[in-house]
Design a protein around this motif. Structure first.
Motif, PDB file in Angstrom:
ATOM      1  N   GLU A 266    -122.853 -31.467 -37.384  1.00  0.00           N
ATOM      2  CA  GLU A 266    -123.020 -30.201 -38.086  1.00  0.00           C
ATOM      3  C   GLU A 266    -121.774 -29.352 -37.855  1.00  0.00           C
ATOM      4  O   GLU A 266    -121.585 -28.775 -36.787  1.00  0.00           O
ATOM      5  CB  GLU A 266    -124.266 -29.463 -37.581  1.00  0.00           C
ATOM      6  N   THR A 267    -120.904 -29.300 -38.869  1.00  0.00           N
ATOM      7  CA  THR A 267    -119.616 -28.604 -38.734  1.00  0.00           C
ATOM      8  C   THR A 267    -119.566 -27.329 -39.566  1.00  0.00           C
ATOM      9  O   THR A 267    -118.490 -26.877 -39.953  1.00  0.00           O
ATOM     10  CB  THR A 267    -118.460 -29.543 -39.145  1.00  0.00           C
ATOM     11  N   GLY A 268    -120.738 -26.744 -39.834  1.00  0.00           N
ATOM     12  CA  GLY A 268    -120.773 -25.531 -40.645  1.00  0.00           C
ATOM     13  C   GLY A 268    -119.936 -24.404 -40.078  1.00  0.00           C
ATOM     14  O   GLY A 268    -119.397 -23.579 -40.825  1.00  0.00           O
ATOM     15  N   ILE A 269    -119.769 -24.382 -38.751  1.00  0.00           N
ATOM     16  CA  ILE A 269    -118.988 -23.330 -38.103  1.00  0.00           C
ATOM     17  C   ILE A 269    -117.519 -23.376 -38.524  1.00  0.00           C
ATOM     18  O   ILE A 269    -116.790 -22.390 -38.398  1.00  0.00           O
ATOM     19  CB  ILE A 269    -119.108 -23.452 -36.562  1.00  0.00           C
ATOM     20  N   THR A 270    -117.082 -24.528 -39.036  1.00  0.00           N
ATOM     21  CA  THR A 270    -115.679 -24.672 -39.438  1.00  0.00           C
ATOM     22  C   THR A 270    -115.437 -24.276 -40.889  1.00  0.00           C
ATOM     23  O   THR A 270    -114.307 -24.377 -41.377  1.00  0.00           O
ATOM     24  CB  THR A 270    -115.188 -26.120 -39.246  1.00  0.00           C
ATOM     25  N   ARG A 271    -116.493 -23.853 -41.588  1.00  0.00           N
ATOM     26  CA  ARG A 271    -116.318 -23.454 -42.989  1.00  0.00           C
ATOM     27  C   ARG A 271    -115.358 -22.269 -43.073  1.00  0.00           C
ATOM     28  O   ARG A 271    -115.411 -21.344 -42.265  1.00  0.00           O
ATOM     29  CB  ARG A 271    -117.649 -23.067 -43.615  1.00  0.00           C
ATOM     30  N   GLY A 272    -114.495 -22.313 -44.055  1.00  0.00           N
ATOM     31  CA  GLY A 272    -113.541 -21.232 -44.241  1.00  0.00           C
ATOM     32  C   GLY A 272    -113.118 -21.118 -45.687  1.00  0.00           C
ATOM     33  O   GLY A 272    -113.248 -22.072 -46.469  1.00  0.00           O
ATOM     34  N   PRO A 273    -112.620 -19.953 -46.078  1.00  0.00           N
ATOM     35  CA  PRO A 273    -112.240 -19.735 -47.474  1.00  0.00           C
ATOM     36  C   PRO A 273    -110.954 -20.454 -47.861  1.00  0.00           C
ATOM     37  O   PRO A 273    -109.980 -20.482 -47.113  1.00  0.00           O
ATOM     38  CB  PRO A 273    -112.070 -18.221 -47.563  1.00  0.00           C
ATOM     39  N   VAL A 274    -110.969 -21.027 -49.048  1.00  0.00           N
ATOM     40  CA  VAL A 274    -109.783 -21.593 -49.686  1.00  0.00           C
ATOM     41  C   VAL A 274    -109.453 -20.676 -50.854  1.00  0.00           C
ATOM     42  O   VAL A 274    -110.343 -20.281 -51.612  1.00  0.00           O
ATOM     43  CB  VAL A 274    -110.039 -23.021 -50.187  1.00  0.00           C
ATOM     44  N   GLY A 275    -108.201 -20.309 -50.994  1.00  0.00           N
ATOM     45  CA  GLY A 275    -107.877 -19.356 -52.045  1.00  0.00           C
ATOM     46  C   GLY A 275    -106.465 -19.473 -52.568  1.00  0.00           C
ATOM     47  O   GLY A 275    -105.676 -20.332 -52.156  1.00  0.00           O
ATOM     48  N   LEU A 276    -106.161 -18.571 -53.486  1.00  0.00           N
ATOM     49  CA  LEU A 276    -104.858 -18.507 -54.138  1.00  0.00           C
ATOM     50  C   LEU A 276    -104.026 -17.439 -53.456  1.00  0.00           C
ATOM     51  O   LEU A 276    -104.436 -16.279 -53.367  1.00  0.00           O
ATOM     52  CB  LEU A 276    -105.037 -18.175 -55.616  1.00  0.00           C
ATOM     53  N   MET A 277    -102.851 -17.816 -52.969  1.00  0.00           N
ATOM     54  CA  MET A 277    -101.941 -16.886 -52.298  1.00  0.00           C
ATOM     55  C   MET A 277    -100.739 -16.602 -53.191  1.00  0.00           C
ATOM     56  O   MET A 277    -100.214 -17.516 -53.832  1.00  0.00           O
ATOM     57  CB  MET A 277    -101.482 -17.470 -50.959  1.00  0.00           C
ATOM     58  N   SER A 278    -100.325 -15.352 -53.213  1.00  0.00           N
ATOM     59  CA  SER A 278     -99.175 -14.971 -54.030  1.00  0.00           C
ATOM     60  C   SER A 278     -98.500 -13.759 -53.410  1.00  0.00           C
ATOM     61  O   SER A 278     -99.015 -13.156 -52.467  1.00  0.00           O
ATOM     62  CB  SER A 278     -99.612 -14.663 -55.469  1.00  0.00           C
ATOM     63  N   ARG A 279     -97.336 -13.428 -53.955  1.00  0.00           N
ATOM     64  CA  ARG A 279     -96.640 -12.217 -53.513  1.00  0.00           C
ATOM     65  C   ARG A 279     -97.231 -11.026 -54.282  1.00  0.00           C
ATOM     66  O   ARG A 279     -97.194 -11.021 -55.527  1.00  0.00           O
ATOM     67  CB  ARG A 279     -95.134 -12.338 -53.772  1.00  0.00           C
ATOM     68  N   PRO A 280     -97.763 -10.027 -53.590  1.00  0.00           N
ATOM     69  CA  PRO A 280     -98.516  -8.970 -54.270  1.00  0.00           C
ATOM     70  C   PRO A 280     -97.670  -7.998 -55.072  1.00  0.00           C
ATOM     71  O   PRO A 280     -98.190  -7.258 -55.896  1.00  0.00           O
ATOM     72  CB  PRO A 280     -99.214  -8.245 -53.110  1.00  0.00           C
ATOM     73  N   ASP A 281     -96.364  -7.991 -54.843  1.00  0.00           N
ATOM     74  CA  ASP A 281     -95.513  -6.990 -55.481  1.00  0.00           C
ATOM     75  C   ASP A 281     -94.936  -7.466 -56.814  1.00  0.00           C
ATOM     76  O   ASP A 281     -94.039  -6.835 -57.368  1.00  0.00           O
ATOM     77  CB  ASP A 281     -94.367  -6.598 -54.541  1.00  0.00           C
ATOM     78  N   GLU A 282     -95.444  -8.565 -57.344  1.00  0.00           N
ATOM     79  CA  GLU A 282     -94.887  -9.109 -58.579  1.00  0.00           C
ATOM     80  C   GLU A 282     -95.917  -9.107 -59.708  1.00  0.00           C
ATOM     81  O   GLU A 282     -97.106  -9.337 -59.484  1.00  0.00           O
ATOM     82  CB  GLU A 282     -94.388 -10.549 -58.359  1.00  0.00           C
ATOM     83  N   THR A 283     -95.449  -8.857 -60.931  1.00  0.00           N
ATOM     84  CA  THR A 283     -96.309  -8.938 -62.105  1.00  0.00           C
ATOM     85  C   THR A 283     -96.539 -10.401 -62.460  1.00  0.00           C
ATOM     86  O   THR A 283     -95.614 -11.217 -62.399  1.00  0.00           O
ATOM     87  CB  THR A 283     -95.645  -8.225 -63.299  1.00  0.00           C
ATOM     88  N   LEU A 284     -97.777 -10.743 -62.806  1.00  0.00           N
ATOM     89  CA  LEU A 284     -98.078 -12.131 -63.143  1.00  0.00           C
ATOM     90  C   LEU A 284     -97.305 -12.567 -64.383  1.00  0.00           C
ATOM     91  O   LEU A 284     -97.340 -11.896 -65.416  1.00  0.00           O
ATOM     92  CB  LEU A 284     -99.575 -12.306 -63.399  1.00  0.00           C
ATOM     93  N   SER A 285     -96.617 -13.688 -64.276  1.00  0.00           N
ATOM     94  CA  SER A 285     -95.913 -14.252 -65.422  1.00  0.00           C
ATOM     95  C   SER A 285     -96.934 -14.899 -66.349  1.00  0.00           C
ATOM     96  O   SER A 285     -98.058 -15.229 -65.936  1.00  0.00           O
ATOM     97  CB  SER A 285     -94.910 -15.306 -64.952  1.00  0.00           C
ATOM     98  N   PRO A 286     -96.593 -15.121 -67.623  1.00  0.00           N
ATOM     99  CA  PRO A 286     -97.522 -15.789 -68.538  1.00  0.00           C
ATOM    100  C   PRO A 286     -97.963 -17.156 -68.023  1.00  0.00           C
ATOM    101  O   PRO A 286     -99.125 -17.526 -68.147  1.00  0.00           O
ATOM    102  CB  PRO A 286     -96.715 -15.907 -69.830  1.00  0.00           C
TER     103      PRO A 286
END
Length: 310
Positions: A266-286
């Motif tokens: 039972e490894t539920g304690i190891t659950r963790g978020p997977v996500g998208l990382m980016s530089r916050p100071d930039e406008t999203l390109s198309p």
């Protein structure tokens, strides 16, 4: 006015030393000798008229002046990298490129679906994929060598200056070959009887694994092989009695095919978020906006919980 004595090599060496927290390791990364990188750092400090780093038992530490200079030095390198990428794109026959960093679990489980989705909705976008450990990828994201990174949420100190959008959660598994002797009588405290492929320092899952083992009274593992390589782990685990501690996504395909088997811990304690990382100071390109759309579709199709903000 910028002091013309400051050269690119000064900035590059300083940033690399800060990232590696070691003159020796920074020198190896830049294919320089340690005396050469020490000389370059000394030249920079003399030009600026301030000490930027101090040495200690852990390696090096930033002074107050060093913290200020590092912030702008990283921005400068990132801007230069983006400029170089822009020049490359101009000569790429109209192809627009998006450089994506993916941790091994994402590269194996999710990226094939994302690439298929991108081929349908944005065939003119050329995807470049780089996989590797968390620290390696986020450093290249900060420097502008990657546009986005998908992976586990790292320790707070590794996430400074980055934005993180959670996509789904994932847990760690203890993986063995089909027919492994431990499958007959699973006992977590017996894993030290076999060689264990263990997440190395800098891997996002390492603190979770360490806490899990401590919580279950598992002591030092005598035969430990540290690696984050999915390619190595898949082959070596199938051909030996090694126990591989790895994120579930890395081996999802092999488990489905029956080549590898998770031990029933039972490894539920190891659950963790997977996500998208980016530089916050930039406008999203198309192309990044289209990539996020493809990512959402791939997650929905794969059955993983979708949690992407528009």
């Amino acid at each position: 006015m910028i002091d013309r004595r400051i050269k690119f090599r000064h900035i590059q060496c300083f940033v690399e030393i800060c990232r590696e927290k070691s003159l020796k390791q920074a020198a190896e990364k830049l294919f320089l000798t340690q005396p050469a990188i020490s000389k370059t750092l000394k030249e920079l400090e003399e030009i600026l008229g301030a000490a930027l780093l101090v040495r200690n038992r852990a390696g090096v530490a930033l002074t107050k002046e060093g913290e200020v200079f590092l912030h702008f030095a990283e921005q400068s390198l990132a801007a230069l990298q983006q400029g170089l990428a822009g020049v490359e794109q101009v000569g790429a026959e109209g192809k627009v490129r998006l450089a994506v960093g993916a941790l091994p679990s994402v590269a194996a489980r999710l990226m094939p679906e994302v690439v298929r989705e991108m081929a349908e909705i944005a065939p003119d976008v050329e995807i470049q994929i780089m996989d590797g450990p968390h620290a390696y990828l986020v450093d290249r994201l900060r420097l502008g060598m990657l546009d986005v990174v998908i992976g586990r949420l790292g320790q707070p100190e590794t996430m400074q200056g980055l934005s993180f959008t959670q996509l789904y959660e994932e847990r760690v598994e203890f993986i063995v070959r089909a027919g492994h002797p431990l499958l007959d009588a699973p006992d977590l405290k017996r894993i030290g009887e076999w060689q264990v492929i263990y997440p190395p320092a800098g891997a996002a899952i390492r603190p979770l694994v360490e806490r899990f083992l401590i919580a279950h009274g598992v002591g030092e593992i005598p035969d430990r092989l540290e690696s984050v390589s999915g390619a190595f782990g898949r082959v070596y685990t199938r051909r030996s009695d090694a126990i591989w501690i790895i994120s579930a996504g890395v081996v999802a395909n092999e488990i489905a095919d029956g080549f590898l088997v998770p031990l029933p811990f039972e490894t539920g304690i190891t659950r963790g978020p997977v996500g998208l990382m980016s530089r916050p100071d930039e406008t999203l390109s198309p192309q990044e906006q289209l990539f996020r759309l493809a990512l959402g579709r791939a997650i929905a199709r794969s059955g993983l919980k979708e949690n992407i903000s528009d």
